[in-house]
Design an enzyme around this catalytic site. Structure first.
Site, PDB file in Angstrom:
ATOM      1  N   ASP A  67      52.985  69.087  60.702  1.00 35.56           N
ATOM      2  CA  ASP A  67      51.615  68.718  61.067  1.00 35.56           C
ATOM      3  C   ASP A  67      50.635  69.767  60.565  1.00 35.56           C
ATOM      4  OD1 ASP A  67      52.761  70.559  62.841  1.00 35.56           O
ATOM      5  OD2 ASP A  67      51.540  69.938  64.532  1.00 35.56           O
TER       6      ASP A  67
ATOM      7  N   ARG B 186      49.302  77.101  63.784  1.00 34.04           N
ATOM      8  CA  ARG B 186      49.345  77.326  65.232  1.00 34.04           C
ATOM      9  C   ARG B 186      50.781  77.172  65.750  1.00 34.04           C
ATOM     10  NH1 ARG B 186      46.070  71.877  66.369  1.00 34.04           N
ATOM     11  NH2 ARG B 186      47.808  70.416  66.389  1.00 34.04           N
TER      12      ARG B 186
ATOM     13  N   GLU C 261      52.811  75.036  66.461  1.00 32.45           N
ATOM     14  CA  GLU C 261      53.465  73.729  66.298  1.00 32.45           C
ATOM     15  C   GLU C 261      54.329  73.784  65.032  1.00 32.45           C
ATOM     16  OE1 GLU C 261      52.200  70.046  67.704  1.00 32.45           O
ATOM     17  OE2 GLU C 261      50.170  70.732  68.148  1.00 32.45           O
TER      18      GLU C 261
ATOM     19  N   TRP D 169      54.727  56.764  64.845  1.00 39.43           N
ATOM     20  CA  TRP D 169      55.487  58.003  64.653  1.00 39.43           C
ATOM     21  C   TRP D 169      56.958  57.636  64.394  1.00 39.43           C
ATOM     22  CZ3 TRP D 169      50.656  58.271  66.047  1.00 39.43           C
ATOM     23  CH2 TRP D 169      49.945  59.441  65.858  1.00 39.43           C
TER      24      TRP D 169
ATOM     25  N   GLU E 182      42.194  68.688  60.797  1.00 37.15           N
ATOM     26  CA  GLU E 182      42.866  67.809  61.765  1.00 37.15           C
ATOM     27  C   GLU E 182      41.884  66.768  62.321  1.00 37.15           C
ATOM     28  OE1 GLU E 182      44.312  69.949  65.179  1.00 37.15           O
ATOM     29  OE2 GLU E 182      45.717  68.350  65.687  1.00 37.15           O
TER      30      GLU E 182
ATOM     31  N   HIS F 208      45.704  69.969  58.419  1.00 39.08           N
ATOM     32  CA  HIS F 208      46.546  68.821  58.755  1.00 39.08           C
ATOM     33  C   HIS F 208      46.435  67.828  57.597  1.00 39.08           C
ATOM     34  CE1 HIS F 208      47.594  69.639  62.881  1.00 39.08           C
ATOM     35  NE2 HIS F 208      47.891  68.384  63.136  1.00 39.08           N
TER      36      HIS F 208
END
Ligand code: BGC
Length: 725
Positions: A333, A337, A339, A396, A609, A630
């Site tokens: 993604d 950060r 993630e 997803w 993002e 992103h």
């Protein structure tokens, strides 16, 4: 064979974050060829006689380790000496046990390796991992993907004790390298150094990127360099990295004496700026002190986009950089950060653009095999791969069907489609099993609803009349999206089975039943994304009315989108499909929020993002969920390739075997060009508005093709052609 070796553990240093070294000293004499096969439960950095082995950064990469653990094989002949050799392997917890997958806890830092020495007489000597290896502390004091690295160049390897063989540890999951190597690519030198209003010293590399800075310094032993990372400055021009959330992204280096060059070993950062928090008094900071090195999967660049509008060119550059920055071994993604995970929805929307931009076969095949392994293990595909079980989510989890199909349509490789077909079937069957109602996807105990993630149509006015986002998931009905993706998956699956020479009738029939129910359940569309998806997935019984509704919604929104992750990748295609390419260009060229060029006008060098990660007043969307890197909205580029430049294929065909070139010029641009390097050669399409008001088309095809200009079709052979209209 490395599988016959034993994992060995540095069981004296088991706190994740700490980075033990495993050491092997061995003799060699007149070796004609030598190879090292190696992997680690974590990320390893191997040095033979002080030189780095290979160029794979973050080896062994991120896979579904439980079933698929890659090892790498390096030719180490040139690094070998006659006499004593010293192999030193630093291990960090990486994707295996670092913070990205768990809280810092205890971890078993293990490696498994095999050195094969070949002598002139053909004899072979094998050195495997066993208790003759030593384990201890090295120069990497701390390393983690989220939290960065601390390195002490004054430290020597110490506290060595025999490594402990882990005789029960499985080796059957070891597989040779499948993905692309992750390597150093672009280097940004000559950076700008400036002082912010707060008085901080900041280096600007000019491009938001993924990788690390390299330090080049002349200093004294014990002096320290500490830097912090950021993607953007705040509205006052100050260094800003609150959006990294809990990712500490440390870079701390304790110098040895003299000239030295340092770059981190087992981590990476997403950044454009670094702040100098500490710097040696004896050294000078100048534009050569730091260079930034971009690190990502070594894919071949195949795509090219350019046009007469400089803002669009910046957008194209942002799309390519968005991909580079999120294709470090797995599709992520974001790179900065806490993630950096393989979110399946993000990959689903971007994989087509990605595969025009770069040759993604090795990259996606590896990731999809992890998806397959996860699906076999857990019974379904969740929202991240690789990793443990996560809930299912529409758009997803549907990556399980859409990504293999998309990759097949671009490259035409039936063998790989065959490899993925059971995963595709399993996904469609799982929806049926989970859904609380037949012929749709509704409810279920294992469901997460992201909706049209980050769409702006749930905006509301606050008391001062300013717009605020009320939800993350937009206004589109999530049940609508679930039913729509179930229908779409089923249609793809039927076609995929038929392509493979199998019977798709069951899924064709299922598809019609899903559509029938869909039309009953959702007779009206309330958002742009609902219209877009109904058109693109052929769900509407009245295409004309849906197209008219979509246009009206866009017009009433000031010629702007209000779509999020799910609707945006399809919106321009949906408009072109119904003959409204003009309106598609209007959206593409729109500069007001929300639009692609809004972030370009605010200086973006990667895809944001949120449409308004920074708003027109210079404020941040939030401190908690605001990445400047992103790739999802970068999916717009596949419309540029396929519609604006018109590089497409005959219906029902895959790969670049049956090319159809149908460009769509627009008066608002003087010219536009796109090209893709296929296995057969370059396909390119350019149009230029001429002074006499006509259009000149320049088209190159690597094989026979069909050209459609103004509705007129013409067959051509391999070659370059010019047409005027
Ligand atoms: C990620 C997204 C992802 C999403 C799921 C976020 O935190 O950054 O890109 O798809 O969660 O909704």
């Amino acid at each position: 064979m490395i599988q016959n070796q034993t994992w060995i553990c540095a069981d004296n240093i088991t706190k994740a974050g700490k980075c033990p070294v495993l050491v092997k000293n061995f003799d060699s004499d007149n070796v004609v060829r030598a190879e090292l096969s190696i992997t680690a439960k974590g990320v390893y950095y191997a040095e033979l006689n002080g030189e780095r082995v290979g160029n794979f950064i973050m080896a062994p990469g991120f896979t579904f380790y439980l079933k698929r653990h890659q090892y790498q094989t390096y030719d180490i002949t040139a690094l070998l000496k006659n006499g004593e050799n010293h192999l030193e392997v630093t291990v960090s917890a990486g994707w295996y046990a670092g913070r990205i997958v768990s809280r810092f806890g205890d971890w078993k830092p293990e490696i498994i390796a095999e050195i094969v020495l070949e002598y002139a007489d053909g004899a072979k000597e094998i050195i495997g991992t066993d208790n003759t290896w030593l384990a201890g502390e090295g120069k990497v004091v701390f390393s983690d993907i989220y939290d960065g690295e601390i390195f002490d160049a004054t430290r020597a390897v110490s506290n060595l004790v025999p490594a402990v063989p882990d005789i029960d540890a499985d080796t059957s999951n070891l597989i040779p390298q499948e993905g692309e190597y992750v390597v150093e690519r672009e280097v940004f030198a000559g950076s700008r150094i400036f002082t912010t209003p707060k008085g901080e010293t900041v280096v600007d590399f000019g491009q938001n990127l993924i990788g690390y800075p390299q330090l080049s310094i002349n200093a004294k032993a014990g002096e320290k360099v500490c830097v912090s990372f950021a993607e953007t400055l705040d509205k006052d021009g100050n260094f800003y990295n609150e959006n990294y959330r809990s990712a500490k992204c440390i870079y701390e280096y304790t110098c040895c004496d003299g000239e030295q060059i340092f770059k981190p070993r087992c981590t990476f950062y997403g950044f454009r700026y670094i702040r100098i928090d500490e710097f040696p008094g004896s050294a000078t900071l100048d534009e050569d002190t730091f260079t930034a090195i971009a690190v990502y999967s070594d894919m071949k660049k195949t795509g090219h986009l350019a046009c007469s509008n400089e803002k669009l060119n910046q957008l194209f550059s942002n799309v390519f950089w968005g991909q580079r920055c999120n294709f470090l071994d797995i599709p992520t993604d974001c790179p900065q950060r806490d993630e950096r995970l393989g979110w399946t929805g993000d990959a689903q929307v971007f994989c087509k653009t990605a595969s025009y931009n770069f040759d993604t076969r090795r990259f996606f095949y590896k990731w999809l095999r992890d998806m397959k392994a996860q699906s076999e293990r857990y019974g379904y595909v969740g929202f991240t791969v690789p990793g443990g079980p996560t809930p299912m989510a529409a758009a997803w989890s549907d990556a399980a069907v859409i990504v293999p199909w998309q990759i097949y349509t671009i490259y035409g490789d039936k063998t790989f489609l065959e490899e993925m077909i059971d995963t595709m079937i399993q996904h469609v069957e799982k929806i049926a099993e989970e859904s609380e109602e037949q012929y749709t996807w509704r409810g279920g105990k294992n469901l997460r609803q992201f909706g049209d993630w980050l769409a702006t149509d749930s905006l509301d006015k606050d008391r001062d009349g300013a717009f605020v986002t009320t939800t993350y998931s937009g206004a589109t009905n999530p049940d609508f999206l679930q039913a729509a993706f179930y229908a779409y998956d089923t249609a793809i699956l039927a076609e995929a089975l038929e392509v493979l020479g199998r019977d798709g009738a069951y899924y064709r029939d299922l598809h019609s039943k899903i559509i029938e129910k869909f039309q009953k359940d959702f007779p009206e569309y309330h958002t742009q994304t609902e219209c877009v998806i109904a058109l693109r997935f052929n769900l509407t019984s009245d295409r004309e009315a849906t197209a008219a509704l979509l246009s009206r919604m866009i017009r009433e929104n000031g010629d702007r989108m209000s779509t999020g992750f799910v609707g945006t990748p399809h919106i321009l295609h949906a408009l072109s499909d119904v003959g409204k390419t003009d309106l598609a260009y209007t959206l593409l060229l729109q500069e007001n929020f929300p639009s692609w060029l809004f972030s370009v006008n605010l200086g973006a060098t990667t895809m944001w993002e949120h449409w308004d990660s920074i708003n027109k007043d210079g404020d941040m969307w939030s401190t908690t969920m605001n990445s400047f890197n992103h790739y999802a909205y970068g999916a717009v580029a596949d419309w540029i390739y396929e519609v604006a430049a018109g590089i497409g294929r005959e219906n029902g065909s895959a790969g670049f075997d049956s090319l159809v070139i149908a460009p769509h010029p627009d008066k608002r641009l003087d010219w536009l060009e796109a090209s893709i390097e296929t296995d057969k050669g370059i396909v390119s399409s350019k149009w230029i508005h001429t002074v006499d008001g006509g259009v000149r088309y320049e088209i190159t095809v690597p094989a026979s093709a069909r050209i459609i200009i103004d509705g007129k079709s013409k067959n051509i052979e391999k070659g370059t052609y010019v047409f005027y209209r």
